[in-house]
Design a protein around this motif. Structure first.
Motif, PDB file in Angstrom:
ATOM      1  N   UNK B  11       0.379  -1.787   0.330  1.00 28.41           N
ATOM      2  CA  UNK B  11      -0.065  -0.128  -0.088  1.00 28.41           C
ATOM      3  C   UNK B  11       0.258   0.740  -0.277  1.00 28.41           C
ATOM      4  N   UNK B  12       1.817   1.135   0.790  1.00 29.11           N
ATOM      5  CA  UNK B  12       3.283   2.160   0.423  1.00 29.11           C
ATOM      6  C   UNK B  12       3.783   2.629   0.276  1.00 29.11           C
ATOM      7  N   UNK B  13       3.860   1.215  -1.529  1.00 28.02           N
ATOM      8  CA  UNK B  13       4.613   1.444  -1.990  1.00 28.02           C
ATOM      9  C   UNK B  13       3.788   2.617  -3.393  1.00 28.02           C
ATOM     10  N   UNK B  14       2.718   1.207  -3.193  1.00 20.88           N
ATOM     11  CA  UNK B  14       1.573   2.456  -4.263  1.00 20.88           C
ATOM     12  C   UNK B  14       1.370   3.970  -3.784  1.00 20.88           C
ATOM     13  N   UNK B  15       1.057   4.198  -3.041  1.00 21.58           N
ATOM     14  CA  UNK B  15       1.099   5.382  -2.553  1.00 21.58           C
ATOM     15  C   UNK B  15       2.081   6.376  -3.102  1.00 21.58           C
ATOM     16  N   UNK B  16       3.432   5.754  -3.127  1.00 14.59           N
ATOM     17  CA  UNK B  16       4.872   7.032  -3.423  1.00 14.59           C
ATOM     18  C   UNK B  16       4.972   6.138  -4.491  1.00 14.59           C
ATOM     19  N   UNK B  17       4.027   5.808  -5.399  1.00 15.53           N
ATOM     20  CA  UNK B  17       4.247   5.646  -6.988  1.00 15.53           C
ATOM     21  C   UNK B  17       5.601   4.374  -7.022  1.00 15.53           C
ATOM     22  N   UNK B  18       6.176   3.682  -6.294  1.00 17.23           N
ATOM     23  CA  UNK B  18       7.416   3.095  -6.154  1.00 17.23           C
ATOM     24  C   UNK B  18       6.778   1.618  -6.973  1.00 17.23           C
ATOM     25  N   UNK B  19       7.707   1.135  -7.769  1.00 14.09           N
ATOM     26  CA  UNK B  19       7.008  -0.486  -8.116  1.00 14.09           C
ATOM     27  C   UNK B  19       8.010  -0.923  -7.573  1.00 14.09           C
ATOM     28  N   UNK B  20       7.892  -2.529  -6.169  1.00 17.48           N
ATOM     29  CA  UNK B  20       8.610  -3.313  -5.621  1.00 17.48           C
ATOM     30  C   UNK B  20       8.261  -4.330  -6.104  1.00 17.48           C
ATOM     31  N   UNK B  21       8.823  -6.128  -6.434  1.00 20.05           N
ATOM     32  CA  UNK B  21       9.032  -6.960  -6.602  1.00 20.05           C
ATOM     33  C   UNK B  21       7.950  -7.923  -5.860  1.00 20.05           C
TER      34      UNK B  21
END
Lengths: 504, 98
Positions: B11-21
């Motif tokens: 969720x946090x990665x999505x908010x920060x627009x960071x792609x994570x594997x």
């Protein structure tokens, strides 16, 4: 823009079934010399990305420092809105990912706004007063300005890329939030406009903002919901963003009421979402729904210490407040001796300050009103500008009035003189000279014109001789026409009656 | 305090627009959980009588005079920008993918 047109009911239909509930978030840009947290200039219209420091760009390792004047301005706004001022308040980070803030958060206030629990009385055009409760006023910073490129008309939809200017990023903002406003009924659109106008007037009067809506100094987000008549529970609201003129605020609220009513009538629930106002079509379109992107993860700003107030400081600021606009209006009306209706017309026409200045320049309140509500307002309407924008100065009115009182020109000619002055032909006296506008005061040519007019209307002349003095108007009209208005109508009347041997 | 789980990190990665594997999400969930646990120990010593604090030094009202200071030039401001045009920062289309 997608060409989806929403169904709407007429306003009257909507009002038959539903009660509107309003709420406003008004952002006021302060006119401090520098930004909220940096010493970069707070200025409009400069070369992009020049009014910036590393703090405004969110570069690594920077530390913000609070602008003390901005805090005092915030307290003054709070006091003017009859708010309580927090003894202790904090700044907080509102986290979001969007290029208008290079820091990825906006420094704002969350749980502890500097001002809270206020109220202001809003007077509508007909004198009806609504009290609007203020929930809070908090300090924050403005965002940078985005320009969307490559799309059709600068809209965000379809844009290929965006350009960002951070000159505005960090400009001090005060966000004023109302409590839900119920009970306005069909006056809701009018109240919306009057509320924003009142906020603008208050911050301008305080001297804390330039309050120019066309520059975005005062921006309004308008929340609207409807509830079926008699229902207590509020409906789902929409928030129409950045409605940035007084007229647009009124129209946007009206439109959303009509749209909500149609949606509710069709049995569909209202989607809680942001709406965008379009001035060209006078309608709103769907922005984005509330989503998890609104998860702002507020937390206290660790780089800033709390703001602590005390009574002495607050009372010192209270003592500096100017006379509130509503009280000023009461005082001016009493000074000028205008009736309620006359005064309201003056306020609605936006000429109160102009009349104040004109009276101060040396004419009576009646004369000032005659000019600003008459000839100047008429011209402003034709030119579609505010009366104060026509370039008519109080001194000019004083001079025109002096020319009228001395008998040199009459009311009608004074309009031609005003034309000349506004066209840059010189002072009123010079225009009278150049255009040959002086009243014909020599009785010779007047008597000639009178004889002509009497000869042209012998039946009228007979009536007057027979004692129907009120018929003299027709002859006066003929004389004024013959002299192209350059006669003193009073003198003409006297001469006609003399000529016919009738007592005025 | 709630545990940090994999969904929170996503969720946090999505908010920060960071792609994570997936692998990164798993690893980060574990690492962040350790950090949260460590911080949790603070609340063990701070009782209800200790007000929440965001700043270690008991200061208040640190204000700046409203006086204009030095600014960056347009060139300096744009120096670190990945791309620029027309004196402004150039950023990718904002609504792309929404």
């Amino acid at each position: 823009m997608t060409a989806v047109t929403d169904e709407i009911l007429t306003f009257d239909e909507a009002m038959e079934k539903y009660d509107p509930v309003l709420g406003f978030e008004v952002h006021v840009e302060l006119n401090t010399r520098t930004k909220m947290f940096s010493s970069a200039p707070n200025a409009f219209g400069d070369v992009p990305n020049t009014n910036v420091t590393p703090v405004d760009l969110g570069l690594p390792g920077v530390l913000p420092v609070v602008n003390g004047v901005a805090v005092e301005s915030a307290i003054k706004i709070g006091l003017a809105l009859n708010c309580r001022i927090a003894e202790k308040c904090y700044f907080a980070r509102k986290n979001y990912f969007y290029p208008d803030t290079p820091k990825n958060f906006q420094t704002s206030q969350f749980e502890d706004p500097i001002a809270y629990d206020g109220s202001i009385d809003i007077e509508l055009a007909d004198g009806t007063v609504f009290t609007v409760e203020i929930e809070r006023a908090h300090m924050e910073e403005d965002a940078g300005k985005l320009t969307h490129m490559g799309g059709s008309t600068g809209r965000i939809q379809g844009a290929e890329f965006s350009l960002v200017d951070y000159n505005r990023a960090g400009v001090p903002l005060i966000e004023i939030v109302t409590k839900p406003i119920v009970g306005a009924g069909s006056r809701a659109p009018e109240l919306a406009k009057a509320y924003v106008a009142a906020i603008r007037e208050i911050v301008k009067n305080l001297g804390v903002s330039d309050a120019r809506m066309e520059r975005g100094n005062v921006r309004c987000d308008a929340n609207v919901s409807l509830k079926p008549k008699g229902q207590e529970k509020f409906g789902t609201r929409t928030e129409t963003k950045n409605v940035n003129s007084l007229r647009a605020v009124e129209h946007a609220v009206r439109y959303e009421i009509q749209r909500h009513a149609a949606v509710l009538d069709s049995g569909t629930p209202i989607l809680q979402e942001t709406r965008h106002w379009h001035e060209d079509t006078r309608s709103t379109t769907s922005g984005r729904p509330k989503s998890d992107a609104d998860d702002y993860r507020y937390f206290p700003e660790p780089d800033l210490v709390p703001v602590v107030t005390n009574e002495a400081w607050i009372e010192k600021l209270r003592a500096e407040l100017p006379e509130p606009p509503a009280e000023r209006r009461k005082r001016l009306q009493a000074d000028w001796g205008y009736s309620d209706a006359e005064f309201r017309d003056v306020v609605n026409a936006g000429v109160m300050s102009s009349i104040e200045d004109t009276v101060a320049a040396g004419v009576s309140a009646a004369v000032a009103r005659k000019w600003w509500m008459g000839e100047i307002s008429r011209r402003a309407k034709l030119a579609d500008v505010e009366p104060a924008e026509l370039g008519v100065t109080p001194e000019l009115i004083v001079e025109l009035n002096a020319l009228i009182e001395s008998g040199k020109i009459n009311d009608k000619l004074s309009r031609d003189v005003l034309d000349g002055v506004l066209a840059g032909e010189g002072t009123p006296a010079e225009v009278v000279e150049k255009r040959g506008l002086a009243v014909v005061s020599d009785d010779g040519p007047l008597l000639e014109a009178i004889d002509g007019a009497l000869a042209a209307q012998p039946d009228v002349a007979d009536k007057i001789r027979g004692g129907k003095v009120q018929a003299v108007g027709a002859i006066v009209g003929g004389v004024m026409k013959a002299t192209r208005g350059q006669a003193d109508a009073g003198r003409v009347r006297e001469l006609i009656l003399q000529r016919l041997g009738v007592e005025g | 305090m709630a545990e940090i789980n994999r969904d929170d990190v996503a969720h946090l990665a999505r908010l920060a627009h960071i792609d994570m594997t997936d692998e990164e999400l798993d690893r980060m969930a574990g690492e962040l959980a350790v950090i949260v646990d460590s911080i949790k120990s603070v609340s063990e010593v701070a009782g209800d009588d200790v007000p929440a604090t965001s700043h270690p030094i008991p200061l208040s009202n640190v204000f700046r005079e409203d006086v204009v200071g030095e600014t960056l030039s347009n060139e300096e401001a744009l120096l670190g920008a990945p791309d620029n045009a027309d004196g402004r920062f150039k950023v990718p289309a904002i609504l792309d993918g929404e």
